[in-house]
Design an enzyme around this catalytic site. Structure first.
Site, short mmCIF file in Angstrom:
data_model
loop_
_atom_site.label_atom_id
_atom_site.label_comp_id
_atom_site.label_asym_id
_atom_site.label_seq_id
_atom_site.Cartn_x
_atom_site.Cartn_y
_atom_site.Cartn_z
N ARG A 10 0.85 -1.19 0.00
CA ARG A 10 0.00 0.00 0.00
C ARG A 10 0.89 1.24 0.00
O ARG A 10 1.99 1.23 0.59
CB ARG A 10 -0.89 0.04 1.25
CG ARG A 10 -2.09 -0.89 1.20
CD ARG A 10 -3.14 -0.43 0.21
NE ARG A 10 -4.32 -1.29 0.21
CZ ARG A 10 -4.54 -2.27 -0.66
NH1 ARG A 10 -3.67 -2.52 -1.62
NH2 ARG A 10 -5.65 -2.98 -0.60
N HIS B 252 -1.69 0.48 -9.73
CA HIS B 252 -2.38 -0.46 -8.82
C HIS B 252 -2.99 -1.63 -9.61
O HIS B 252 -4.19 -1.90 -9.53
CB HIS B 252 -3.46 0.27 -8.00
CG HIS B 252 -3.85 -0.48 -6.76
ND1 HIS B 252 -4.16 0.13 -5.57
CD2 HIS B 252 -3.99 -1.81 -6.52
CE1 HIS B 252 -4.48 -0.77 -4.66
NE2 HIS B 252 -4.39 -1.98 -5.22
#
Ligand code: NDP
Ligand code: OXD
Length: 310
Positions: free
Chosen positions: A225, A273
Site C-alpha cells: 500500500r 495499482h
C-alpha cells in the site's frame, strides 16, 4: 438477502451488481444509490466506502472487501466496532501477484531500466549482471501473497529472505520476524519487495531510517500500500543514490496525481495499482460463496481481525 454494493468507480460498481445478480438470483443486489430501506440491507460489498456509509446500514451482518486488503474499510472512523469484515482472496489473485513480483524482481535484477535508458540514447550498453544466486531478495509480508511470491523468487535461484509478524517456515526462504529480523533482512537484500497489509503498525514503515538501513544501491518494489511509504523520504533516497530504482504500484493518493514527481522520476517505474486485481468473474463467484457461507454459518474463514487490522 439484500446486498448493497459501493465502489469508487461507477463502472466497477455496475459490473459487480450485474455479476452478483446473475450468480445470486434469489437475492437483491443494489448499488449504493439504489437503497430504499437502509434497515433491510444484510451485506455490503465495498471498495473504499465513504465514511459513515457502513454505519448507516443498521442491520448489516458483515462488510465484504472486494479485495484482499481491508485497510480501506478500517479507514472508516465510523465503522461499528463489532462489524465482521471479510476479505476476498483466491488463486487468481495469488497467481497475478506472483507474476508481478517475478516480472519486476527480474527486471531490477537484470537492470532493465538502465538497458531501456541506454536504448533511448541509442547506446549499445552491454550491462552484465550477477546471476540470481548472487543476489538477495527480501519479501516483507509472508501471508497469502508474500509466501507464494517468496517461494517463486526462491525457485528461480535468488537467495530469498522473508519477514512477517510471526516466524514462518517456508521452503527455500530464510524467514525472520520482529524488529531485529527486519533490520537483518533489509540490510542484506539487493531487492526489497513490500507485500505487507496497511495497519497502524505498518503505516509509514518505509521512512528515512528504513531506507538508510537498506544496502546502498538496493532497489525497492511496492505492491503493498502507498501508506507504507513516506513518499518524500523515498524520493530523497532515490535522488541521493541510496536506492537505485523503485517500482511502485500503490500510492498514498490514487490515482497518482498529475503533478506527482514519481511520474517522471528517472529511477521510478509507476504501475497503476494493477499488480494483482482479482478477475471480476472469479471475484464475484468468491464473494457469492463467502456471503452464502456467512449467511448459513454466521462465520467466514476469510474474516479478518479488527484488532490486528488484517
Ligand atoms: P495476508 O493478511 O495474508 O498476509 C499479511 C502478511 O504480513 C503476514 O505474513 C503478516 O504476518 C505480515 N504482517 C502484518 N503485519 C505485520 C507487521 N506489523 N510486521 C511484520 N509482518 C506483518 O495478506 P495478503 O498476503 O493477502 O496481502 C498483503 C497486502 O497486499 C494486502 O493487505 C494489500 O494491501 C496488498 N495487495 C495489493 C494488491 C495490488 O494489486 N497491489 C493486490 C492484493 C493485495 P503474520 O503471518 O505473522 O500474520
Ligand atoms: C487488494 C488490492 O487489496 O487490489 O486486493 O489492492
Amino acid at each position: 438477502m439484500i446486498i448493497a454494493v459501493s465502489m469508487l468507480n461507477p463502472e466497477a460498481q455496475d459490473w459487480w451488481c450485474k455479476e452478483l445478480s446473475r450468480l445470486m438470483p434469489e437475492d437483491t443486489i443494489v448499488p449504493r444509490d439504489g437503497i430504499e430501506n437502509p434497515e433491510s440491507v444484510d451485506y455490503a460489498l465495498v471498495w473504499r466506502p465513504a465514511t459513515g456509509w457502513i454505519a448507516s446500514l443498521p442491520n448489516l451482518r458483515a462488510v465484504i472487501s472486494c479485495a484482499a486488503g481491508v485497510d480501506h474499510i478500517f479507514a472508516d472512523s465510523a465503522l461499528p466496532a463489532d462489524m465482521p469484515v471479510i476479505r476476498t482472496i483466491g488463486d487468481d489473485l495469488t497467481q497475478r501477484m506472483k507474476e508481478y513480483v517475478l516480472l519486476h524482481v527480474l527486471r531490477h535484477h537484470r537492470r532493465m531500466p538502465d538497458i531501456c535508458a541506454a536504448q533511448r540514447n541509442r547506446e549499445w550498453n552491454q550491462i552484465v549482471t550477477p546471476v540470481a544466486s548472487e543476489r538477495t531478495v527480501a519479501i516483507l509480508g509472508l501471508g497469502n501473497l508474500g509466501a507464494t511470491a517468496a517461494g517463486a523468487v526462491s525457485a528461480i535461484g535468488f537467495r530469498t529472505l522473508g519477514w512477517s509478524r510471526s516466524l514462518k517456515r517456508i521452503g527455500g526462504v530464510e524467514c525472520h520476524a520482529g524488529e531485529e529480523g527486519l533490520r537483518a533482512v533489509i540490510g542484506a537484500a539487493d531487492i526489497v519487495v513490500n507485500l505487507l497489509p496497511l495497519t497502524d503498525e505498518t503505516r509509514g514503515l518505509i521512512d528515512a531510517a528504513f531506507l538508510a538501513a537498506m544496502k546502498p544501491g538496493a532497489s525497492f518494489i511496492n505492491a503493498g500500500r502507498g501508506g507504507h511509504v513516506v513518499e518524500a523520504d523515498l524520493l530523497a533516497a532515490l535522488d541521493a543514490g541510496q536506492l537505485s530504482h523503485a517500482t511502485l504500484d500503490v500510492f498514498e493518493t490514487e490515482p497518482l496525481p498529475d503533478d506527482s514527481p514519481f511520474w517522471s522520476h528517472p529511477s521510478v517505474t509507476v504501475t497503476p495499482h494493477i499488480a494483482s486485481m482479482i478477475d471480476p468473474m472469479t471475484g464475484a463467484r468468491i464473494v457469492a460463496r463467502n456471503i452464502r457461507e456467512h449467511r448459513d454459518t454466521g462465520r467466514s474463514p476469510f474474516e479478518v481481525s479488527a484488532e490486528r487490522g488484517y
